[in-house]
Design a protein around this motif. Structure first.
Motif, PDB file in Angstrom:
ATOM      1  N   TRP A 123      14.902  24.425 -38.720  1.00 55.14           N
ATOM      2  CA  TRP A 123      14.049  25.394 -39.421  1.00 55.14           C
ATOM      3  C   TRP A 123      12.843  24.744 -40.098  1.00 55.14           C
ATOM      4  O   TRP A 123      12.009  25.437 -40.669  1.00 55.14           O
ATOM      5  CB  TRP A 123      14.873  26.191 -40.457  1.00 55.14           C
ATOM      6  CG  TRP A 123      15.834  27.096 -39.769  1.00 55.14           C
ATOM      7  CD1 TRP A 123      17.193  26.961 -39.677  1.00 55.14           C
ATOM      8  CD2 TRP A 123      15.513  28.271 -39.015  1.00 55.14           C
ATOM      9  NE1 TRP A 123      17.730  27.958 -38.923  1.00 55.14           N
ATOM     10  CE2 TRP A 123      16.725  28.786 -38.512  1.00 55.14           C
ATOM     11  CE3 TRP A 123      14.321  28.947 -38.706  1.00 55.14           C
ATOM     12  CZ2 TRP A 123      16.779  29.948 -37.724  1.00 55.14           C
ATOM     13  CZ3 TRP A 123      14.375  30.093 -37.929  1.00 55.14           C
ATOM     14  CH2 TRP A 123      15.586  30.580 -37.448  1.00 55.14           C
ATOM     15  N   LEU A 135      12.997  36.103 -43.393  1.00 50.97           N
ATOM     16  CA  LEU A 135      14.128  36.000 -42.468  1.00 50.97           C
ATOM     17  C   LEU A 135      15.442  36.031 -43.254  1.00 50.97           C
ATOM     18  O   LEU A 135      15.601  35.298 -44.232  1.00 50.97           O
ATOM     19  CB  LEU A 135      14.014  34.696 -41.657  1.00 50.97           C
ATOM     20  CG  LEU A 135      15.025  34.556 -40.525  1.00 50.97           C
ATOM     21  CD1 LEU A 135      14.789  35.613 -39.445  1.00 50.97           C
ATOM     22  CD2 LEU A 135      14.942  33.167 -39.919  1.00 50.97           C
ATOM     23  N   ASP A 136      16.335  36.893 -42.798  1.00 49.17           N
ATOM     24  CA  ASP A 136      17.604  37.054 -43.499  1.00 49.17           C
ATOM     25  C   ASP A 136      18.475  35.809 -43.295  1.00 49.17           C
ATOM     26  O   ASP A 136      18.542  35.267 -42.189  1.00 49.17           O
ATOM     27  CB  ASP A 136      18.310  38.285 -42.923  1.00 49.17           C
ATOM     28  CG  ASP A 136      19.433  38.742 -43.812  1.00 49.17           C
ATOM     29  OD1 ASP A 136      19.261  39.763 -44.468  1.00 49.17           O
ATOM     30  OD2 ASP A 136      20.481  38.032 -43.866  1.00 49.17           O
ATOM     31  N   GLU A 137      19.129  35.393 -44.372  1.00 46.15           N
ATOM     32  CA  GLU A 137      19.992  34.205 -44.310  1.00 46.15           C
ATOM     33  C   GLU A 137      21.038  34.339 -43.195  1.00 46.15           C
ATOM     34  O   GLU A 137      21.366  33.368 -42.508  1.00 46.15           O
ATOM     35  CB  GLU A 137      20.672  34.074 -45.682  1.00 46.15           C
ATOM     36  CG  GLU A 137      21.424  32.819 -45.879  1.00 46.15           C
ATOM     37  CD  GLU A 137      22.256  32.851 -47.155  1.00 46.15           C
ATOM     38  OE1 GLU A 137      21.846  33.532 -48.120  1.00 46.15           O
ATOM     39  OE2 GLU A 137      23.311  32.212 -47.172  1.00 46.15           O
ATOM     40  N   ALA A 138      21.534  35.577 -43.027  1.00 47.91           N
ATOM     41  CA  ALA A 138      22.573  35.810 -42.017  1.00 47.91           C
ATOM     42  C   ALA A 138      22.050  35.611 -40.593  1.00 47.91           C
ATOM     43  O   ALA A 138      22.820  35.468 -39.654  1.00 47.91           O
ATOM     44  CB  ALA A 138      23.122  37.229 -42.166  1.00 47.91           C
ATOM     45  N   GLU A 139      20.720  35.585 -40.435  1.00 38.77           N
ATOM     46  CA  GLU A 139      20.118  35.430 -39.106  1.00 38.77           C
ATOM     47  C   GLU A 139      19.977  33.964 -38.685  1.00 38.77           C
ATOM     48  O   GLU A 139      19.695  33.667 -37.523  1.00 38.77           O
ATOM     49  CB  GLU A 139      18.705  36.049 -39.100  1.00 38.77           C
ATOM     50  CG  GLU A 139      18.688  37.542 -38.929  1.00 38.77           C
ATOM     51  CD  GLU A 139      19.081  37.908 -37.501  1.00 38.77           C
ATOM     52  OE1 GLU A 139      18.382  37.480 -36.574  1.00 38.77           O
ATOM     53  OE2 GLU A 139      20.118  38.569 -37.330  1.00 38.77           O
ATOM     54  N   LEU A 140      20.114  33.046 -39.656  1.00 37.92           N
ATOM     55  CA  LEU A 140      19.840  31.640 -39.357  1.00 37.92           C
ATOM     56  C   LEU A 140      20.765  31.101 -38.267  1.00 37.92           C
ATOM     57  O   LEU A 140      20.314  30.507 -37.286  1.00 37.92           O
ATOM     58  CB  LEU A 140      19.964  30.781 -40.620  1.00 37.92           C
ATOM     59  CG  LEU A 140      19.007  31.115 -41.771  1.00 37.92           C
ATOM     60  CD1 LEU A 140      19.239  30.175 -42.947  1.00 37.92           C
ATOM     61  CD2 LEU A 140      17.552  31.022 -41.324  1.00 37.92           C
ATOM     62  N   ARG A 141      22.055  31.287 -38.437  1.00 40.98           N
ATOM     63  CA  ARG A 141      23.023  30.746 -37.487  1.00 40.98           C
ATOM     64  C   ARG A 141      22.875  31.370 -36.087  1.00 40.98           C
ATOM     65  O   ARG A 141      22.758  30.635 -35.098  1.00 40.98           O
ATOM     66  CB  ARG A 141      24.453  30.918 -38.060  1.00 40.98           C
ATOM     67  CG  ARG A 141      25.586  30.558 -37.147  1.00 40.98           C
ATOM     68  CD  ARG A 141      25.508  29.186 -36.525  1.00 40.98           C
ATOM     69  NE  ARG A 141      25.550  28.076 -37.455  1.00 40.98           N
ATOM     70  CZ  ARG A 141      25.523  26.788 -37.086  1.00 40.98           C
ATOM     71  NH1 ARG A 141      25.407  26.452 -35.817  1.00 40.98           N
ATOM     72  NH2 ARG A 141      25.565  25.833 -37.985  1.00 40.98           N
ATOM     73  N   PRO A 142      22.843  32.741 -35.984  1.00 36.55           N
ATOM     74  CA  PRO A 142      22.687  33.317 -34.631  1.00 36.55           C
ATOM     75  C   PRO A 142      21.417  32.854 -33.927  1.00 36.55           C
ATOM     76  O   PRO A 142      21.413  32.608 -32.730  1.00 36.55           O
ATOM     77  CB  PRO A 142      22.642  34.830 -34.868  1.00 36.55           C
ATOM     78  CG  PRO A 142      23.125  35.060 -36.240  1.00 36.55           C
ATOM     79  CD  PRO A 142      23.031  33.781 -36.996  1.00 36.55           C
ATOM     80  N   ARG A 143      20.324  32.691 -34.677  1.00 36.56           N
ATOM     81  CA  ARG A 143      19.075  32.250 -34.032  1.00 36.56           C
ATOM     82  C   ARG A 143      19.168  30.805 -33.559  1.00 36.56           C
ATOM     83  O   ARG A 143      18.610  30.441 -32.537  1.00 36.56           O
ATOM     84  CB  ARG A 143      17.890  32.425 -34.982  1.00 36.56           C
ATOM     85  CG  ARG A 143      17.595  33.897 -35.193  1.00 36.56           C
ATOM     86  CD  ARG A 143      16.210  34.110 -35.692  1.00 36.56           C
ATOM     87  NE  ARG A 143      16.051  35.510 -36.042  1.00 36.56           N
ATOM     88  CZ  ARG A 143      14.890  36.123 -36.116  1.00 36.56           C
ATOM     89  NH1 ARG A 143      13.789  35.456 -35.879  1.00 36.56           N
ATOM     90  NH2 ARG A 143      14.813  37.393 -36.442  1.00 36.56           N
ATOM     91  N   ASP A 160      21.085  30.826 -30.445  1.00 40.54           N
ATOM     92  CA  ASP A 160      20.226  31.247 -29.318  1.00 40.54           C
ATOM     93  C   ASP A 160      19.444  30.058 -28.790  1.00 40.54           C
ATOM     94  O   ASP A 160      19.268  29.887 -27.595  1.00 40.54           O
ATOM     95  CB  ASP A 160      19.200  32.315 -29.766  1.00 40.54           C
ATOM     96  CG  ASP A 160      19.851  33.659 -29.995  1.00 40.54           C
ATOM     97  OD1 ASP A 160      21.008  33.829 -29.576  1.00 40.54           O
ATOM     98  OD2 ASP A 160      19.195  34.534 -30.604  1.00 40.54           O
TER      99      ASP A 160
END
Ligand SMILES: [Zn+2]
Length: 290
Positions: A155, A7-15, A18
């Motif tokens: 997480w 999982l890309d680090e940049a995806e942590l916040r948007p997920r 959500d």
């Protein structure tokens, strides 16, 4: 660069953002759910800071406090002065949609969210999760005994079956370089262990399941270092336990009866069933080890 998904680090916040709009089936409860989760998370972080500052803290199981909040005394039913009718109970208020969700609802809603992301399968062995809440415990990927600061970290939580959860217990599969930090390790740092929220199971472990009328046998094979470690630490034992239970008609039938129980989240019966299933699971594993 790895040849498996991380999982890309940049995806942590948007997920995570959500999740905030999916944290409870009813939108009006979103704020109170997030408030309670963040409140427990903040307490876990404060305790970490105090320990780091050298303070000797008493052991305190925040997750148990979250899972089994002290029940408040039931208010006596009193007649309202105006009508002479009994005052509405908490249950009645909830029915009318006025009460806030209790902690057990918050935990249940979190479990439902994670379960959906796992397609209703255990995060480690990929067997189907049973319908009852007690049989699908929320799993702390980095164990809360060693990493109290992540006890409520978004997480660090997944959903496992009772077998995997009770077998793994407080085992720390991470390397010691992850100890002593306040921030959660980044996905790319988990090169030594399988992380069910950051990795894709199919890219690390292959399994084959043979099922007949009376028996089922599962064979797991790790295809990456993380997958091999997961097989070694957990999945080989899970597969062996399955064989033992299936070969014992009385045990198999008892386990199936227990699995059919559906109990209220946070109730005493839920915790009793969890203990019973955990103990049965441990005994079967003991047999396997002999
Ligand atoms: Zn499992």
């Amino acid at each position: 660069m790895t040849d498996y998904f991380v999982l890309d680090e940049a995806e942590l916040r948007p997920r995570y953002d959500d999740y905030k709009v999916l944290c409870h089936a009813e939108e009006r409860f979103h704020k109170v759910v997030m408030f309670n989760l963040l409140r427990f998370h903040a307490t876990a972080l404060q305790r970490f800071d105090r320990r780091q500052a050298g303070e000797a803290l008493e052991d305190c199981n925040l997750w148990n406090e979250f899972s089994n909040p002290k029940s408040k005394k039931k208010p006596k039913t009193v007649a309202t002065a105006a009508t002479g009718e009994p005052a509405p109970t908490v249950k009645a208020k909830r029915k009318r949609g006025k009460a806030k969700p209790v902690i057990s609802d918050i935990k249940g809603a979190f479990r439902s969210y994670i379960e959906k992301t796992q397609k209703n399968r255990c995060c480690y062995c990929r067997r189907w999760l049973c319908n009852s809440g007690y049989s699908k415990p929320i799993e702390h990927i980095l164990p809360r005994k060693t990493y109290e600061q992540y006890s409520f970290h978004f997480w660090n939580l997944s959903v496992a079956c009772v077998d995997c959860n009770s077998l793994k217990k407080e085992a720390d599969w991470a390397t010691p370089d992850k100890h002593g930090f306040k921030a959660y390790p980044l996905p790319s740092n988990f090169t030594e262990m399988f992380h069910p929220r950051f990795h894709r199971f199919d890219e690390h472990v292959r399994f084959i399941r043979v099922q007949t009328n009376d028996h089922s046998i599962t064979l797991y094979r790790g295809i990456t270092p993380q997958g091999q470690k997961l097989c070694e630490d957990l999945l080989t034992i899970i597969a062996g336990k399955e064989v033992i239970v299936n070969a014992n008609a009385a045990l198999k039938s008892s386990m199936e009866t227990i699995e059919r129980f559906d109990v209220k989240e946070g109730s005493h019966l839920e915790s009793a069933l969890k203990s019973l299933v955990g103990a049965l699971s441990e005994r079967s594993i003991d047999l396997l080890n002999r």
